[in-house]
Scaffold this active site. Structure first.
Site, PDB file in Angstrom:
ATOM      1  N   HIS A 166       2.639  50.643  69.697  1.00  0.00           N
ATOM      2  CA  HIS A 166       3.092  50.938  71.062  1.00  0.00           C
ATOM      3  C   HIS A 166       2.389  52.164  71.643  1.00  0.00           C
ATOM      4  CE1 HIS A 166       7.061  48.618  70.050  1.00  0.00           C
ATOM      5  NE2 HIS A 166       6.047  47.817  70.297  1.00  0.00           N
ATOM      6  N   SER A 214      13.621  50.471  61.467  1.00  0.00           N
ATOM      7  CA  SER A 214      13.397  49.541  62.571  1.00  0.00           C
ATOM      8  C   SER A 214      14.458  48.466  62.522  1.00  0.00           C
ATOM      9  CB  SER A 214      12.012  48.904  62.491  1.00  0.00           C
ATOM     10  OG  SER A 214      11.897  47.884  63.486  1.00  0.00           O
ATOM     11  N   ALA A 270      12.085  53.480  65.394  1.00  0.00           N
ATOM     12  CA  ALA A 270      12.744  54.661  65.959  1.00  0.00           C
ATOM     13  C   ALA A 270      13.610  55.402  64.940  1.00  0.00           C
ATOM     14  CB  ALA A 270      13.593  54.252  67.159  1.00  0.00           C
ATOM     15  N   ILE A 304      16.863  57.577  56.276  1.00  0.00           N
ATOM     16  CA  ILE A 304      15.562  57.364  55.640  1.00  0.00           C
ATOM     17  C   ILE A 304      15.119  58.563  54.806  1.00  0.00           C
ATOM     18  CG2 ILE A 304      13.108  57.039  56.148  1.00  0.00           C
ATOM     19  CD1 ILE A 304      14.343  55.545  58.726  1.00  0.00           C
TER      20      ILE A 304
END
Ligand SMILES: [Zn+2]
Length: 248
Positions: free
Chosen positions: A120, A194, A23, A237
């Site tokens: 997912h 993550s 996420a 990130i």
């Protein structure tokens, strides 16, 4: 050596890296982290797969929630982190992107779909739970708004559900096999955003590490696997990865 330079050095020494995203890479595009403290699933109970299958009320609620998020999903775009991953792929440095995200942003940033392993699933389309046919969301939404119910599969009458893996739903077998193979084949495993708490997905970094790959974790918060990593960056990130790619 700064973090970005260290990451660039590890990338230079790698011939077949794997990127694993959670996420944290997509929050930089404005997508909420559903599982975080204060995230949607702490304010609103998740709908478990069995309840979706059993209950028409639950299916209506699931689709109501999904369509309520449509404007957000329709307007988000890949950020610097996604673009840096796509650049690494374009330069031939990555074999695969394994993602826990369902937002399609890696594909939108230019990573070929066959190199993205979605653990997912993907919320940008639906699938029939019986025959597996892919269905676009727009006609489902039109039917839902006209009738108050989602349509059934036009081909087989089965239930339509977003192509995501819900709480309580089995992990997608083919994707798990591909992810394991990619983790075992890589020489550098790069975790981006993550917290590595959702298993079995969170098992891949250590699988790669035990098999001889180097392990890098870029995440704002510490993770339980930090002690096993060759490099840990507790930062955002986009900026870190962009700097590393520019330093290659
Ligand atoms: Zn069907």
């Amino acid at each position: 050596m700064g973090g970005a330079e260290h990451l660039a050095a590890l990338l230079r020494e790698s011939e077949r890296a794997v990127v694993f995203t959670g996420a944290g890479i997509s929050t930089e595009s404005g997508i909420p982290d559903f599982r975080s403290p204060g995230g949607i699933w702490t304010q609103m109970a998740p709908i478990y797969f069995d309840d979706f299958v059993r209950s028409a009320d639950m299916r209506r609620e699931a689709w109501r929630r999904r369509f309520a998020m449509e404007e957000m999903f329709a307007t988000v775009t890949p950020n610097a982190g996604h673009r840096a991953v796509a650049e690494l792929m374009a330069r031939g440095r990555l074999s695969h992107v394994i993602t826990q995200n369902i937002d399609n942003l890696h594909q939108q940033s230019g990573v070929p779909a066959d190199r993205v392993i979605e653990l997912h699933g993907n919320t940008r389309c639906a699938r029939c739970l019986d025959c597996g046919v892919r269905v676009e969301l727009a006609p489902i939404r039109a039917h839902f708004e006209a009738h108050g119910d989602p349509p059934d599969c036009a081909g087989c009458g089965g239930l339509l559900k977003t192509a995501t893996i819900s709480f309580g739903q089995a992990m997608p077998e083919a994707e798990m096999v591909r992810a394991e193979a990619a983790a075992l084949a890589c020489d550098l495993f790069l975790v981006l955003g993550s917290s590595l708490v959702v298993y079995p997905a969170a098992g891949f970094p250590l699988l790669a590490k035990r098999n001889g790959a180097r392990l890098v974790i870029v995440n704002r918060e510490p993770t339980e696997q930090d002690p096993a990593a060759d490099l840990v960056l507790h930062t955002g990130i986009g900026a870190a990865l962009e700097a590393a790619v520019n330093a290659l």
